[in-house]
Design a protein around this motif. Sequence first.
Motif, PDB file in Angstrom:
ATOM      1  N   TRP A 171       0.850  -1.184   0.000  1.00  0.00           N
ATOM      2  CA  TRP A 171       0.000   0.000   0.000  1.00  0.00           C
ATOM      3  C   TRP A 171       0.889   1.238   0.000  1.00  0.00           C
ATOM      4  O   TRP A 171       1.728   1.417   0.893  1.00  0.00           O
ATOM      5  N   MET A 173       0.943   4.842   0.756  1.00  0.00           N
ATOM      6  CA  MET A 173       0.081   5.670   1.591  1.00  0.00           C
ATOM      7  C   MET A 173       0.587   7.117   1.672  1.00  0.00           C
ATOM      8  O   MET A 173       1.778   7.378   1.500  1.00  0.00           O
ATOM      9  N   ASP A 330       0.258  -1.017   9.432  1.00  0.00           N
ATOM     10  CA  ASP A 330      -0.775  -0.228   8.758  1.00  0.00           C
ATOM     11  C   ASP A 330      -1.787   0.330   9.748  1.00  0.00           C
ATOM     12  O   ASP A 330      -2.350   1.406   9.532  1.00  0.00           O
ATOM     13  N   THR A 340      -4.436   4.976   1.797  1.00  0.00           N
ATOM     14  CA  THR A 340      -3.814   4.364   0.628  1.00  0.00           C
ATOM     15  C   THR A 340      -4.124   5.173  -0.620  1.00  0.00           C
ATOM     16  O   THR A 340      -5.287   5.420  -0.952  1.00  0.00           O
TER      17      THR A 340
END
Length: 355
Positions: A171, A173, A330, A340
């Motif tokens: 991801w 982010m 996360d 994300t």
Amino acid sequence: MIPDGSRFESDPAEVLADDAGLPQGWEAGTIDGATASDVDRLTELLRDHERAGRGWASGSEDDVLVELHGLEMRENVVVRDDASVIRAWGSVHDRAEGRMLYVHIVDQALPDYAARACSDLLFEWASGQAERVGAERGRSVQQIDTGAFAGDGRQHEWLDAAGFTKVRTWWQMSRSVIPEESELVTDPARWEKDGVVFRRVERQGDGMPDEADLRAVHDVLEGAFTDHFNSAEETFHEFIHRLREDPGHRWDHWWLAEVDGVAAGALVGTVSQGTSGPDGSYVSYLGVLASARGRGVAKGLLHTIIADAAVRGRDSVGLEVDADSPTRADGLYVAMGWGTKYVTESWHKDVPVPT
């Protein structure tokens, strides 16, 4: 260690079959980055690749030059058509013991037959380079590690056909930064909370960082990532050499967290060049030793880079997180405002090294 010369084969003909399968008049060759028009063309190909894969482009000339000028640890190949226009580009990076990174870019405007021929050649070249670097490092198997955007169906099809396996999802982010967040910490250069000292790496009189601090950062990150996906031991000199090549590298974006005077956490940040506004900051590495987890070290380091970004007038801080991270990092990032922005994937292939 950093070799005296490249472990790769510089002549594409040495690792490619005589019948490359390219359209008539097309050929594979080297590129050195000294020709401005070639650098411009590679930048164009990179940006088109990004637009096709995730919807927008951020690649720059500096990103291209990193691949072309890191001669001790990298090698490149391009495919030119019968008008000498570059249509495809491959780059390999001798990253660490047993791990070779690979960039694979093919002109989005090519018809399928020509694009596939270019892709096949780049994969053949990469496999040949994996054999060479693996032999130089004394390996029996050399891993090729390449990436793809989650939405890039063309790249996925080619990777699968070439024997690669998707092994991880990442991801990408980002969070916004506002000026008031400069007050998240007392001073991004040095502050303390609950017995943990957060500070920038020390600088010497000539502006260069203190080697002991750099070694502390390296040691923390090596220790923190031992149980992480695809962790590969990287020597101190390889680590410093690689990070200094990053276009966004700045020594004043490196921080240590100390518990009882001993380094227990580290954050390596970089500058993320803005395409239509202020620059952002980026968390390249964040690691905390297992012995110090649960003491707010990671959160404190993240507050430090956020506050630093606010002081510098930046509008965002980005980072990458393993979707399957064993530390479930996360959760902390989401709680602190990260979301994300897009998703990438790691694809691997193990190449046997001839004896």
